[in-house]
Design a protein around this motif. Structure first.
Motif, PDB file in Angstrom:
ATOM      1  N   VAL A 187      34.310  40.102  33.485  1.00 34.45           N
ATOM      2  CA  VAL A 187      34.640  39.241  33.532  1.00 34.45           C
ATOM      3  C   VAL A 187      34.874  38.357  32.045  1.00 34.45           C
ATOM      4  O   VAL A 187      34.483  37.436  31.152  1.00 34.45           O
ATOM      5  N   PRO A 188      35.741  37.824  31.950  1.00 34.02           N
ATOM      6  CA  PRO A 188      36.591  37.922  30.341  1.00 34.02           C
ATOM      7  C   PRO A 188      36.262  35.266  30.148  1.00 34.02           C
ATOM      8  O   PRO A 188      37.149  35.261  30.015  1.00 34.02           O
ATOM      9  N   ALA A 247      36.302  39.232  43.353  1.00 35.34           N
ATOM     10  CA  ALA A 247      36.183  40.381  44.332  1.00 35.34           C
ATOM     11  C   ALA A 247      36.558  41.734  43.005  1.00 35.34           C
ATOM     12  O   ALA A 247      37.573  41.537  42.797  1.00 35.34           O
ATOM     13  N   ARG A 248      36.732  43.143  43.322  1.00 41.59           N
ATOM     14  CA  ARG A 248      37.654  43.937  42.477  1.00 41.59           C
ATOM     15  C   ARG A 248      38.486  44.596  43.612  1.00 41.59           C
ATOM     16  O   ARG A 248      39.101  45.324  44.681  1.00 41.59           O
ATOM     17  N   THR A 249      39.729  42.900  42.708  1.00 43.52           N
ATOM     18  CA  THR A 249      41.254  43.738  43.632  1.00 43.52           C
ATOM     19  C   THR A 249      42.141  43.775  42.292  1.00 43.52           C
ATOM     20  O   THR A 249      42.265  43.097  41.139  1.00 43.52           O
ATOM     21  N   ARG A 250      43.318  44.473  42.657  1.00 46.79           N
ATOM     22  CA  ARG A 250      44.007  43.949  41.782  1.00 46.79           C
ATOM     23  C   ARG A 250      45.614  43.106  41.641  1.00 46.79           C
ATOM     24  O   ARG A 250      46.154  43.316  40.979  1.00 46.79           O
ATOM     25  N   SER A 288      39.304  26.073  50.384  1.00 49.16           N
ATOM     26  CA  SER A 288      37.449  26.265  50.907  1.00 49.16           C
ATOM     27  C   SER A 288      36.885  26.606  51.843  1.00 49.16           C
ATOM     28  O   SER A 288      36.237  26.892  52.029  1.00 49.16           O
ATOM     29  N   ARG A 289      37.705  28.139  51.822  1.00 46.71           N
ATOM     30  CA  ARG A 289      37.508  29.044  52.895  1.00 46.71           C
ATOM     31  C   ARG A 289      36.449  30.205  52.068  1.00 46.71           C
ATOM     32  O   ARG A 289      36.932  30.927  51.081  1.00 46.71           O
ATOM     33  N   ALA A 290      35.394  30.435  52.615  1.00 53.00           N
ATOM     34  CA  ALA A 290      34.008  31.303  52.193  1.00 53.00           C
ATOM     35  C   ALA A 290      34.867  32.174  51.720  1.00 53.00           C
ATOM     36  O   ALA A 290      34.607  32.722  51.024  1.00 53.00           O
ATOM     37  N   ASP A 291      35.423  33.102  52.855  1.00 49.78           N
ATOM     38  CA  ASP A 291      36.149  34.477  52.355  1.00 49.78           C
ATOM     39  C   ASP A 291      37.117  34.207  51.602  1.00 49.78           C
ATOM     40  O   ASP A 291      37.127  35.485  51.662  1.00 49.78           O
ATOM     41  N   GLU A 292      37.402  33.618  50.967  1.00 47.06           N
ATOM     42  CA  GLU A 292      38.795  33.359  49.754  1.00 47.06           C
ATOM     43  C   GLU A 292      37.580  33.519  48.511  1.00 47.06           C
ATOM     44  O   GLU A 292      39.007  34.030  48.114  1.00 47.06           O
ATOM     45  N   ARG A 293      36.978  32.626  48.644  1.00 49.23           N
ATOM     46  CA  ARG A 293      37.109  32.624  46.970  1.00 49.23           C
ATOM     47  C   ARG A 293      37.292  33.504  45.997  1.00 49.23           C
ATOM     48  O   ARG A 293      36.929  33.714  44.996  1.00 49.23           O
ATOM     49  N   SER A 294      36.291  35.059  46.719  1.00 49.58           N
ATOM     50  CA  SER A 294      36.771  35.539  45.957  1.00 49.58           C
ATOM     51  C   SER A 294      37.148  36.197  45.312  1.00 49.58           C
ATOM     52  O   SER A 294      38.215  36.263  43.964  1.00 49.58           O
ATOM     53  N   ARG A 295      38.336  36.690  46.421  1.00 45.69           N
ATOM     54  CA  ARG A 295      39.571  37.186  46.425  1.00 45.69           C
ATOM     55  C   ARG A 295      40.617  36.047  45.243  1.00 45.69           C
ATOM     56  O   ARG A 295      41.480  36.281  44.294  1.00 45.69           O
ATOM     57  N   VAL A 296      40.451  34.416  45.345  1.00 42.09           N
ATOM     58  CA  VAL A 296      40.774  33.929  44.687  1.00 42.09           C
ATOM     59  C   VAL A 296      40.430  33.633  43.491  1.00 42.09           C
ATOM     60  O   VAL A 296      41.787  33.731  42.376  1.00 42.09           O
TER      61      VAL A 296
END
Length: 429
Positions: free
Chosen positions: A220-221, A322-325, A240-248
């Motif tokens: 993490v930078p 999350a591990r995304t691009r 505020s969505r728990a399932d989106e925080r890591s993607r944001v």
């Protein structure tokens, strides 16, 4: 056959006289001693006292253990500096003890609790005995009240909330640093000072931040825990969505790694209003590129500090994205977001959102007395990571209506890239 003693002849007069009773034996000198008399008296007194004490003990034990007169659970406030008599008056007035105040005094003395009675707000159960009542006060089992601080508020907003809470006392000398308070539900007794609440929130934030920083993803930078809080505050304001925080979080982390500007609308708002938290209107076009230390459309990387107080979940997301691009996200019209890796895919999602908005506007019948809507600002390519979600207005470039957002305080918005003019619901200026 035994011989009878000889009978002495007496005169008739002597025979008529009664025989003399022999004198009583002489009392011992020890029996007549004052010490013996005093000792007997003491023993008698002790025996009577022991019998009386035993009776009192049995009566007192029954009185202390007997169910009290309270008909239902009740909360009673005992003020500071209240003496034993004052406490008895309060308990009697509230129906916690009966009219026999002396039974309360005796119970306090019997339990050696006279100097242990503490002020506070106590919850007494139905039919609480004197032992239960006194034990509750001695142990200081005061009622705990919940104080809930939502995630994403600024320190100034949190101070305002605490100042409005009538359960707390005192004043807050200065507004804490942004991002130094951990939003959670805390429990405090009535009368707790507001400074104590602030101190506890700061201590909780330090502990949580230290734990999460130790568990962060190595690549993490982020160089310091303070930068982690700053990124988490942006994430907190974006969704505020728990399932989106890591993607944001992944979108912003990927942009940091690629030296792309974050372009988050909440940073524009914080640069304009600071700790007040809300702008109260749409962002103007002239404000998008307005120089500000917090405006991530202008500056490179993270702003100089947090823009709110993030919760534990957003801190976790910033430390372990999350591990995304993904480099873009846009509101999907249902309260969530659509995430994409390329600008072309992102533009398709933006077009889909605009189509949904237009359909919603077409399905809405305006009242006859309403004035015609103002001319809409034409949409231009959308190229950033996020966009402000103001209240819905009748314009082609409008964001989803507030009902489509996860929560009123969140900024659910389309994403952008580069420094081109964004597609947003703004006021032309």
């Amino acid at each position: 056959m035994t011989e009878r003693p000889p009978i002495s002849p007496r005169s008739p007069r002597a025979a008529l006289e009664p025989e003399q009773v022999p004198p009583p034996p002489k009392r011992s000198a020890h029996v007549r001693s004052p010490l013996v008399i005093a000792g007997n008296a003491i023993i008698t007194i002790l025996l009577v006292g022991m019998l009386g004490a035993g009776g009192i003990y049995i009566y007192g034990k029954q009185k202390i253990e007997a169910p009290g007169p309270l008909q239902e659970d009740k909360i009673v406030n005992i003020p500071a500096r209240a003496g034993m008599s004052d406490i008895a008056d309060i308990l009697q007035r509230e129906g916690v003890i009966d009219s026999n105040r002396w039974a309360f005094f005796g119970s306090v003395l019997a339990l050696k609790a006279r100097t242990e009675l503490k002020p506070g707000e106590y919850a007494f159960q139905k039919n609480a005995s004197l032992r239960d009542v006194i034990g509750t006060i001695v142990e200081g089992k005061v009622v705990q009240h919940s104080v809930t601080i939502p995630e994403g508020l600024t320190s100034e907003q949190i101070v305002a909330r605490l100042s409005e809470n009538q359960l707390l006392s005192g004043t807050i000398r200065e507004i804490p640093g942004e991002g130094t308070l951990l939003p959670e539900t805390y429990k405090f007794p009535r009368g707790t000072s507001r400074e104590q609440v602030i101190q506890r929130m700061q201590q909780a934030q330090k502990r949580a931040l230290a734990e999460i920083w130790e568990r962060r993803t190595p690549d993490v930078p982020l160089k310091t825990p303070e930068q982690l809080v700053t990124l988490a505050s942006i994430i907190e304001k974006e969704t505020s969505r728990a399932d989106e925080r890591s993607r944001v979080a992944a979108v912003f982390v990927n942009r940091l790694k690629q030296k792309m500007k974050l372009q988050s609308d909440p940073t524009i708002i914080y640069g304009l209003v600071g700790g007040k938290g809300t702008l109260g209107r749409p962002i103007r076009r002239s404000e998008i590129m307005q120089p500000s230390p917090y405006n991530t459309y202008v500056i490179e990387g993270l702003p100089p500090g947090p823009i709110a107080n993030p919760g534990r979940a957003s801190l976790e997301a910033a430390a372990n994205p999350a591990r995304t691009r993904d480099l873009f996200f846009v509101a999907d019209g249902t309260g969530g977001h659509s995430f994409t890796e390329t600008y072309e895919q992102h533009q398709k999602n933006v077009a889909r959102l605009r189509s949904m908005e237009k359909q919603i506007q077409n399905d809405t019948v305006a009242p006859e007395d309403d004035p015609p809507p103002p001319a809409a600002t034409p949409a231009v390519p959308d190229t950033g990571a996020s966009e402000t979600a103001p209240a819905a207005k009748p314009a082609p470039a409008a964001k989803p209506s507030p009902a489509a957002k996860p929560a009123p305080r969140k900024h659910t918005r389309p994403a952008r890239q580069g420094s081109t003019e964004p597609s947003r619901h703004i006021v032309q200026q």
